[in-house]
Write a protein that holds these residues in place. Structure first.
Motif, PDB file in Angstrom:
ATOM      1  N   ASN A   5      52.828 -18.882  19.987  1.00 23.81           N
ATOM      2  CA  ASN A   5      51.508 -18.346  19.673  1.00 23.81           C
ATOM      3  C   ASN A   5      51.535 -17.479  18.422  1.00 23.81           C
ATOM      4  O   ASN A   5      50.670 -16.631  18.225  1.00 23.81           O
ATOM      5  CB  ASN A   5      50.974 -17.557  20.876  1.00 23.81           C
ATOM      6  N   ASP A   6      52.563 -17.702  17.594  1.00 21.51           N
ATOM      7  CA  ASP A   6      52.715 -17.023  16.307  1.00 21.51           C
ATOM      8  C   ASP A   6      52.820 -15.509  16.439  1.00 21.51           C
ATOM      9  O   ASP A   6      52.305 -14.760  15.615  1.00 21.51           O
ATOM     10  CB  ASP A   6      51.566 -17.404  15.371  1.00 21.51           C
ATOM     11  N   LYS A   7      53.492 -15.055  17.518  1.00 19.33           N
ATOM     12  CA  LYS A   7      53.707 -13.627  17.750  1.00 19.33           C
ATOM     13  C   LYS A   7      55.192 -13.402  18.000  1.00 19.33           C
ATOM     14  O   LYS A   7      55.874 -14.262  18.545  1.00 19.33           O
ATOM     15  CB  LYS A   7      52.914 -13.149  18.964  1.00 19.33           C
ATOM     16  N   HIS A   8      55.657 -12.246  17.612  1.00 18.23           N
ATOM     17  CA  HIS A   8      57.059 -11.890  17.828  1.00 18.23           C
ATOM     18  C   HIS A   8      57.127 -10.910  18.993  1.00 18.23           C
ATOM     19  O   HIS A   8      56.754  -9.752  18.862  1.00 18.23           O
ATOM     20  CB  HIS A   8      57.664 -11.305  16.557  1.00 18.23           C
ATOM     21  N   VAL A   9      57.581 -11.412  20.131  1.00 16.24           N
ATOM     22  CA  VAL A   9      57.670 -10.615  21.355  1.00 16.24           C
ATOM     23  C   VAL A   9      59.137 -10.530  21.756  1.00 16.24           C
ATOM     24  O   VAL A   9      59.764 -11.553  22.035  1.00 16.24           O
ATOM     25  CB  VAL A   9      56.839 -11.261  22.494  1.00 16.24           C
ATOM     26  N   LYS A  10      59.678  -9.321  21.752  1.00 15.82           N
ATOM     27  CA  LYS A  10      61.077  -9.112  22.122  1.00 15.82           C
ATOM     28  C   LYS A  10      61.252  -9.284  23.629  1.00 15.82           C
ATOM     29  O   LYS A  10      60.353  -8.980  24.406  1.00 15.82           O
ATOM     30  CB  LYS A  10      61.535  -7.715  21.712  1.00 15.82           C
ATOM     31  N   LYS A  13      58.202 -26.893  19.859  1.00 11.70           N
ATOM     32  CA  LYS A  13      58.129 -27.244  18.437  1.00 11.70           C
ATOM     33  C   LYS A  13      57.528 -26.099  17.634  1.00 11.70           C
ATOM     34  O   LYS A  13      58.051 -25.705  16.590  1.00 11.70           O
ATOM     35  CB  LYS A  13      57.301 -28.520  18.256  1.00 11.70           C
ATOM     36  N   LYS A  14      56.424 -25.542  18.118  1.00 13.29           N
ATOM     37  CA  LYS A  14      55.762 -24.436  17.427  1.00 13.29           C
ATOM     38  C   LYS A  14      56.650 -23.192  17.414  1.00 13.29           C
ATOM     39  O   LYS A  14      56.777 -22.513  16.391  1.00 13.29           O
ATOM     40  CB  LYS A  14      54.417 -24.135  18.107  1.00 13.29           C
ATOM     41  N   ALA A  15      57.291 -22.876  18.548  1.00  5.91           N
ATOM     42  CA  ALA A  15      58.160 -21.699  18.632  1.00  5.91           C
ATOM     43  C   ALA A  15      59.303 -21.794  17.625  1.00  5.91           C
ATOM     44  O   ALA A  15      59.617 -20.819  16.937  1.00  5.91           O
ATOM     45  CB  ALA A  15      58.699 -21.550  20.048  1.00  5.91           C
ATOM     46  N   LYS A  16      59.921 -22.965  17.536  1.00  6.52           N
ATOM     47  CA  LYS A  16      61.030 -23.137  16.586  1.00  6.52           C
ATOM     48  C   LYS A  16      60.538 -23.015  15.137  1.00  6.52           C
ATOM     49  O   LYS A  16      61.226 -22.468  14.298  1.00  6.52           O
ATOM     50  CB  LYS A  16      61.690 -24.501  16.799  1.00  6.52           C
ATOM     51  N   GLU A  17      59.341 -23.532  14.882  1.00  7.25           N
ATOM     52  CA  GLU A  17      58.758 -23.436  13.538  1.00  7.25           C
ATOM     53  C   GLU A  17      58.537 -21.972  13.148  1.00  7.25           C
ATOM     54  O   GLU A  17      58.920 -21.539  12.067  1.00  7.25           O
ATOM     55  CB  GLU A  17      57.427 -24.195  13.522  1.00  7.25           C
ATOM     56  N   VAL A  18      57.938 -21.204  14.028  1.00  3.61           N
ATOM     57  CA  VAL A  18      57.661 -19.790  13.753  1.00  3.61           C
ATOM     58  C   VAL A  18      58.971 -19.005  13.654  1.00  3.61           C
ATOM     59  O   VAL A  18      59.135 -18.185  12.753  1.00  3.61           O
ATOM     60  CB  VAL A  18      56.728 -19.190  14.838  1.00  3.61           C
ATOM     61  N   PHE A  19      59.921 -19.285  14.525  1.00  2.00           N
ATOM     62  CA  PHE A  19      61.217 -18.611  14.496  1.00  2.00           C
ATOM     63  C   PHE A  19      61.928 -18.887  13.173  1.00  2.00           C
ATOM     64  O   PHE A  19      62.537 -17.987  12.580  1.00  2.00           O
ATOM     65  CB  PHE A  19      62.083 -19.043  15.677  1.00  2.00           C
ATOM     66  N   GLY A  20      61.838 -20.102  12.687  1.00  2.00           N
ATOM     67  CA  GLY A  20      62.483 -20.488  11.441  1.00  2.00           C
ATOM     68  C   GLY A  20      61.913 -19.788  10.221  1.00  2.00           C
ATOM     69  O   GLY A  20      62.597 -19.612   9.212  1.00  2.00           O
ATOM     70  N   ARG A  21      60.668 -19.341  10.318  1.00  2.00           N
ATOM     71  CA  ARG A  21      60.033 -18.620   9.200  1.00  2.00           C
ATOM     72  C   ARG A  21      60.430 -17.152   9.166  1.00  2.00           C
ATOM     73  O   ARG A  21      60.195 -16.482   8.167  1.00  2.00           O
ATOM     74  CB  ARG A  21      58.511 -18.698   9.300  1.00  2.00           C
ATOM     75  N   SER A  22      60.983 -16.640  10.279  1.00  2.00           N
ATOM     76  CA  SER A  22      61.289 -15.201  10.326  1.00  2.00           C
ATOM     77  C   SER A  22      62.554 -14.851   9.606  1.00  2.00           C
ATOM     78  O   SER A  22      63.410 -15.573   9.381  1.00  2.00           O
ATOM     79  CB  SER A  22      61.427 -14.681  11.733  1.00  2.00           C
ATOM     80  N   TRP A  44      57.264 -18.216  24.323  1.00  2.00           N
ATOM     81  CA  TRP A  44      55.808 -18.317  24.424  1.00  2.00           C
ATOM     82  C   TRP A  44      55.139 -17.491  23.329  1.00  2.00           C
ATOM     83  O   TRP A  44      54.176 -17.926  22.710  1.00  2.00           O
ATOM     84  CB  TRP A  44      55.333 -17.876  25.803  1.00  2.00           C
ATOM     85  N   GLY A  45      55.667 -16.315  23.049  1.00  2.00           N
ATOM     86  CA  GLY A  45      55.129 -15.505  21.962  1.00  2.00           C
ATOM     87  C   GLY A  45      55.224 -16.243  20.635  1.00  2.00           C
ATOM     88  O   GLY A  45      54.252 -16.325  19.882  1.00  2.00           O
ATOM     89  N   LEU A  46      56.395 -16.808  20.353  1.00  2.00           N
ATOM     90  CA  LEU A  46      56.575 -17.549  19.102  1.00  2.00           C
ATOM     91  C   LEU A  46      55.652 -18.749  19.024  1.00  2.00           C
ATOM     92  O   LEU A  46      55.108 -19.062  17.958  1.00  2.00           O
ATOM     93  CB  LEU A  46      58.036 -17.990  18.954  1.00  2.00           C
ATOM     94  N   GLU A 104      68.317 -19.214  22.571  1.00  2.00           N
ATOM     95  CA  GLU A 104      68.287 -20.042  21.367  1.00  2.00           C
ATOM     96  C   GLU A 104      67.461 -19.406  20.249  1.00  2.00           C
ATOM     97  O   GLU A 104      67.745 -19.594  19.078  1.00  2.00           O
ATOM     98  CB  GLU A 104      67.727 -21.423  21.727  1.00  2.00           C
ATOM     99  N   LEU A 105      66.444 -18.631  20.602  1.00  2.00           N
ATOM    100  CA  LEU A 105      65.552 -18.026  19.610  1.00  2.00           C
ATOM    101  C   LEU A 105      65.822 -16.531  19.472  1.00  2.00           C
ATOM    102  O   LEU A 105      64.909 -15.740  19.260  1.00  2.00           O
ATOM    103  CB  LEU A 105      64.099 -18.297  19.995  1.00  2.00           C
TER     104      LEU A 105
END
Length: 83
Positions: A34-39, A74-83, A30-32, A23-24
């Motif tokens: 925590n505001d990190k982009h982990v492939k 919720k946090k992961a989707k928020e951070v993903f949406g900003r990328s 988990w990375g997202l 989905e992301l």
């Protein structure tokens, strides 16, 4: 017939491979969170209560994520949406 066999073989290989985007995209949830982009190749994943697949970079990341799934998602989707 040879083309059909090749097509069937490629399809079966794709279906058996753990490498797909969840989905992301190809980012670890988990990375997202925590505001990190982990492939990730999505070989470690889970299906959320929404029926969507979420990927992780390791089983430890997944274990940490599920300690508070709703908040982390919720946090992961928020951070993903900003990328």
């Amino acid at each position: 017939m040879r083309t059909l066999n090749t097509l069937v073989g490629a399809t079966l290989l794709a279906l058996s491979s753990p490498a797909f985007a969840g989905e992301l995209g190809n980012e670890g949830a988990w990375g997202l969170a925590n505001d990190k982009h982990v492939k990730t190749d999505c070989s470690v994943n889970m299906v959320g209560s929404d029926g969507k697949t979420y990927c992780f970079s390791s089983k430890e990341a997944k274990e940490a994520f599920v300690k508070d799934t709703d908040k982390n998602l919720k946090k992961a989707k928020e951070v993903f949406g900003r990328s």
